[in-house]
Design an enzyme around this catalytic site. Structure first.
Site, short mmCIF file in Angstrom:
data_model
loop_
_atom_site.label_atom_id
_atom_site.label_comp_id
_atom_site.label_asym_id
_atom_site.label_seq_id
_atom_site.Cartn_x
_atom_site.Cartn_y
_atom_site.Cartn_z
CD GLN A 42 -3.31 -4.72 6.47
OE1 GLN A 42 -3.27 -3.73 5.75
NE2 GLN A 42 -3.91 -5.84 6.09
CG ASP A 46 -9.43 -0.56 4.86
OD1 ASP A 46 -9.17 -0.80 3.66
OD2 ASP A 46 -8.71 -0.94 5.80
CE LYS A 65 -3.76 -2.53 2.10
NZ LYS A 65 -4.48 -2.96 3.32
#
Ligand code: NAD
Length: 291
Positions: free
Chosen positions: A96, A119, A52
């Site tokens: 994450q 997200d 990312k």
């Protein structure tokens, strides 16, 4: 049979994002900024986050990586999130997953400001998506919808079977496919579904997101079906240098000859996920979702 090239499509989407960043720069605007919070040293998470950060650099975004040892307390992590929520330079951030067992993922997700939740996991974004309102849509389902649109796959009135009902893939997929304008008739299947083989055999479109290597076999798929393989399972292999290979949820050799379109593993859905996260960050910096 058309092989859906997720790698190429992801590169195209990333180059479109990079072009927008150049325009923003040329107009003296603020460069989009994405932060990632990584807890612990899980190998998979390290790889995903590194990917990312690298992708941010490639499209010209600013990126920040915040690392914590896996002994970090939930309160410390929640404090970090509230600081990120207030950081005006940040357009979006992700934490994450998975997190260590002593930290509640639900509490962490709920603590993220929905306006920065690129997200798309916060209940506000999930709820807005369900209601058909502008929302950050989680990266994997967004990436799959992008593949369907860019390959001009017909969806209206099609029978679609989604295998898997997780919050991050199966369930949002089932909602997006049933939305106005996409118009599939959706069946969502899970571990308690009966007659899965018969249900799949009726499907015009199958999204396999259960995480069981080569689960979907040729006899479960009708001629001309579209098959989207989300699964990633790492299995031992004596044919690769690393000693591992990735398998999808679809028995590719049996299923592909029957399909009109199919995504491979690797190189299908996976590469789209990071591009989608970047796209959400761009939308956030342009205040497209929340004005
Ligand atoms: P999950 O474990 O949270 O959910 C799996 C779902 O599959 C559950 O709803 C379960 O009911 C269902 N299921 C399990 N066994 C089944 C069976 N025998 N028959 C029918 N349904 C069954 O998994 P997830 O997070 O949704 O991920 C699914 C897969 O997709 C995993 O392999 C994961 O690694 C992969 N994944 C890939 C990407 C990507 O970028 N390509 C992103 C996220 C997840």
């Amino acid at each position: 049979m058309i092989l859906i090239d997720g790698k190429k499509t992801s590169e195209l989407l990333q180059s479109e994002i990079a072009e927008e960043v150049i325009t923003i720069k040329n107009n003296g605007g603020k460069i989009p900024h994405l932060a990632a919070v990584l807890v612990g040293n899980d190998g998979g998470s390290e790889t995903y986050v590194a990917g990312k950060v690298k992708a941010c650099e490639k499209v010209g975004f600013k990126s920040t990586l915040i690392r914590y040892d896996d002994t970090v307390t939930q309160d410390e992590l929640l404090k970090c999130i509230s600081q990120l929520n207030c950081d005006d330079d940040l357009d979006g951030f992700i934490v994450q997953l998975p997190l260590p067992k002593h930290i509640s993922e639900e509490k962490v997700i709920e603590a993220i400001n929905p306006h920065k939740d690129v997200d798309g996991f916060h209940p506000i974004n999930v709820g807005r998506m369900v209601a058909g309102m502008p929302a950050f849509i989680s990266a994997t389902p967004f990436g799959i919808m992008e593949l369907i649109k860019r390959y001009k796959i017909e969806t209206s009135g099609k029978n679609c079977v989604v295998i898997g009902r997780s919050n991050i893939v199966g369930r949002p997929m089932s909602i997006l496919l049933s939305q106005k304008g996409i118009d599939c008739t959706v069946t969502i299947c899970h571990s308690r579904t009966k007659n899965l083989k018969e249900v799949c055999a009726q499907a015009d479109i199958i999204v396999a997101a259960l995480g069981r290597a080569e689960f979907l076999t040729g006899d479960m798929v009708k001629e001309g079906a579209v098959v989207i393989d989300v699964g990633i399972t790492r299995v031992k292999s004596d044919k690769t240098k690393s000693g591992w290979k990735l398998l999808g949820d679809v028995k590719f050799d049996e299923v592909a000859p029957k399909c009109s379109f199919i995504t491979p593993v690797p190189g299908g859905v996976g590469p789209m996920t990071i591009a989608s996260l970047l796209y959400n960050t761009l939308l956030s910096s342009k205040k497209v979702i929340y004005k």
